[in-house]
Scaffold this active site. Sequence first.
Site, PDB file in Angstrom:
ATOM      1  CE  LYS A 188      38.998  51.286  42.834  1.00 18.32           C
ATOM      2  NZ  LYS A 188      37.899  50.423  42.463  1.00 18.32           N
ATOM      3  NE  ARG A 196      40.783  44.353  41.129  1.00 21.04           N
ATOM      4  CZ  ARG A 196      41.592  45.407  40.984  1.00 21.04           C
ATOM      5  NH1 ARG A 196      41.556  46.400  41.853  1.00 21.04           N
ATOM      6  NH2 ARG A 196      42.443  45.449  39.979  1.00 21.04           N
TER       7      ARG A 196
END
Length: 301
Positions: free
Chosen positions: A225, A265
């Site tokens: 991210k 995840r």
Amino acid sequence: MSKQSGRGRVAGLPEWDRCAVMGVVNVTPDSFSDGGRWFDTAAAVKHGLALVEEGADLVDVGGESTRPGATRVDEAEELRRVIPVVRGLASEGVTVSVDTMRACVAEQALAAGARLVNDVSGGLADPAMIPVVADAGAPFVVMHWRGFLEGGNVRGVYADVVAEVIDELHARVDAVLAGGISPDRVVVDPGLGFSKDAEHDLVLLSHLDRLLGLGHPLLVAASRKRFLGRVLAGPEGAPPPARERDAATAAVSALAAHAGAWAVRVHEVRATADAVRVARAVEGARTDSARAADNGAEGAR
Ligand code: PMM
């Protein structure tokens, strides 16, 4: 709350004695870090199986990108992307999660063998989602995201990001429980990068203990991210591209596992599979040494 009780178990899923690894298969042309790579059914199934080979405990299949600026895919197209991949992986014995904001996709994915529904809107985007998941008796991931209507990183203004994310997740969990999903099937997720900037993501990661205080297993999804790009940005301030953030992702996996997260995840599984095992070994050593100290004290009495 102890780390073990925070990690918890999710009814309806296998139980792991450590933080579980959820590998990601985005069947999309445009996802943030891997868009277009597994857009074809056979390639997506093959990739999911490779992730399991590398140590994924579950595989999360999604057909809609949530990156800032992405337009929503229509339902028929999402079904076309996701269902054959879910079926293909489930038929190989893989524990499949479906990443969708649509009840109809969740329902058909569960019928095709998915075991978990992962909704980045926390059940807000589609009023039929909670009843569908409740009827199926499936586990449900409630993610925090203020901006699911507008998309992207909107409405990310907080006076106290940790307290507000906890309060808002609390409200979503209450709604999900009121809708009939059983408490032992609810997983919470702070939604890193969703209506949050890099500072918010880091503050949330530094307070996973408080998120665990919600009393539900915690999913942490930091993989590749933007905030990792910011942390890694060189002297010129240029963040490395998403696919060069996997070592940083594995570092977050170790931290999350150590804090007691139920699962992480990730797009690249191998390093995270190692990270969660190291965290488990450290946790085990701590328990063993505490027990030995107790026994020693007992013997000395
Ligand atoms: N992030 C993305 C997609 N799905 N699901 C959950 N539960 N939590 C997340 O943070 C999350 C998610 C976006 O990442 P990707 O498109 O790069 O896979």
